[in-house]
Scaffold this motif. Structure first.
Motif, PDB file in Angstrom:
ATOM      1  N   GLN A  55     -70.602 -71.408  34.333  1.00 41.13           N
ATOM      2  CA  GLN A  55     -69.858 -71.237  35.585  1.00 41.13           C
ATOM      3  C   GLN A  55     -70.754 -71.478  36.801  1.00 41.13           C
ATOM      4  O   GLN A  55     -70.314 -72.073  37.788  1.00 41.13           O
ATOM      5  CB  GLN A  55     -69.215 -69.851  35.648  1.00 41.13           C
ATOM      6  CG  GLN A  55     -68.129 -69.627  34.616  1.00 41.13           C
ATOM      7  CD  GLN A  55     -67.080 -70.714  34.610  1.00 41.13           C
ATOM      8  OE1 GLN A  55     -66.572 -71.126  35.654  1.00 41.13           O
ATOM      9  NE2 GLN A  55     -66.745 -71.206  33.430  1.00 41.13           N
ATOM     10  N   LYS A  58     -71.229 -75.230  37.169  1.00 46.39           N
ATOM     11  CA  LYS A  58     -70.033 -75.852  37.754  1.00 46.39           C
ATOM     12  C   LYS A  58     -69.899 -75.529  39.242  1.00 46.39           C
ATOM     13  O   LYS A  58     -69.618 -76.415  40.045  1.00 46.39           O
ATOM     14  CB  LYS A  58     -68.786 -75.377  37.013  1.00 46.39           C
ATOM     15  CG  LYS A  58     -68.632 -75.953  35.632  1.00 46.39           C
ATOM     16  CD  LYS A  58     -67.375 -75.404  34.969  1.00 46.39           C
ATOM     17  CE  LYS A  58     -67.137 -76.009  33.611  1.00 46.39           C
ATOM     18  NZ  LYS A  58     -65.902 -75.471  32.987  1.00 46.39           N
ATOM     19  N   LYS A  59     -70.106 -74.268  39.601  1.00 42.18           N
ATOM     20  CA  LYS A  59     -69.902 -73.842  40.992  1.00 42.18           C
ATOM     21  C   LYS A  59     -70.917 -74.466  41.942  1.00 42.18           C
ATOM     22  O   LYS A  59     -70.566 -74.931  43.019  1.00 42.18           O
ATOM     23  CB  LYS A  59     -69.972 -72.319  41.092  1.00 42.18           C
ATOM     24  CG  LYS A  59     -69.708 -71.797  42.479  1.00 42.18           C
ATOM     25  CD  LYS A  59     -69.661 -70.302  42.527  1.00 42.18           C
ATOM     26  CE  LYS A  59     -69.354 -69.845  43.939  1.00 42.18           C
ATOM     27  NZ  LYS A  59     -69.157 -68.410  44.023  1.00 42.18           N
ATOM     28  N   GLN A  61     -72.970 -77.040  41.187  1.00 43.03           N
ATOM     29  CA  GLN A  61     -73.239 -78.431  40.794  1.00 43.03           C
ATOM     30  C   GLN A  61     -74.725 -78.645  40.508  1.00 43.03           C
ATOM     31  O   GLN A  61     -75.367 -79.561  41.032  1.00 43.03           O
ATOM     32  CB  GLN A  61     -72.736 -79.389  41.856  1.00 43.03           C
ATOM     33  CG  GLN A  61     -71.239 -79.299  42.039  1.00 43.03           C
ATOM     34  CD  GLN A  61     -70.708 -80.223  43.107  1.00 43.03           C
ATOM     35  OE1 GLN A  61     -71.460 -80.880  43.828  1.00 43.03           O
ATOM     36  NE2 GLN A  61     -69.394 -80.277  43.215  1.00 43.03           N
TER      37      GLN A  61
END
Length: 137
Positions: A55, A58-59, A61
């Motif tokens: 996570q 993803k958040k 990058q």
């Protein structure tokens, strides 16, 4: 230089696997008999840490060590495939007393009998590669 860093991380990881008893046949046996929480705790902790890290990647990058974007591709949901694969994996794990990660830790801890398991794990992977195209998706 990166190879040395990866090598050192692998050594530290192997030591932690052995010291935490994640590579212990006895602990794995206890887990499959539902007699102890130890191995489930290790697996659960790894799962939580993995979810949090994914996570964060993803958040924010976060890029790889090579500066490339990390892309997560969704997996196809093929229940029978994963069900049978999981059953085969679990049977192998229960029979050998080790899953793939701890197998190499056990080599480093001087348990030579695990080499038989490694040889057959490699052979099974090779056979899967040969049959992959004819197996159900």
């Amino acid at each position: 230089m990166r190879t040395i860093i990866y090598f050192l991380i692998g050594i530290i990881f192997g030591i932690r696997m052995f010291k935490s008893e994640a590579a212990s046949w006895f602990r794995i046996y206890e887990m499959f008999q539902f007699k102890a929480f130890h191995t489930y705790g290790i697996i659960g902790s790894a799962l939580v840490v993995g979810v949090v890290i994914v996570q964060l990647i993803k958040k924010f990058q976060i890029k790889s060590f090579y500066g490339e974007s990390i892309i997560f591709h969704p997996k196809a949901r093929s229940t029978p495939r994963y069900l049978f694969g999981g059953i085969i994996f679990g049977l192998g794990w229960a029979l050998a007393g080790a899953c793939p990660g701890p197998m190499f830790t056990l080599v480093g801890a001087r348990y030579p009998s695990i080499l038989v398991v490694i040889v057959f794990a490699i052979l099974g992977t090779f056979i899967y590669g040969l049959l992959r195209k004819v197996l159900p998706h």
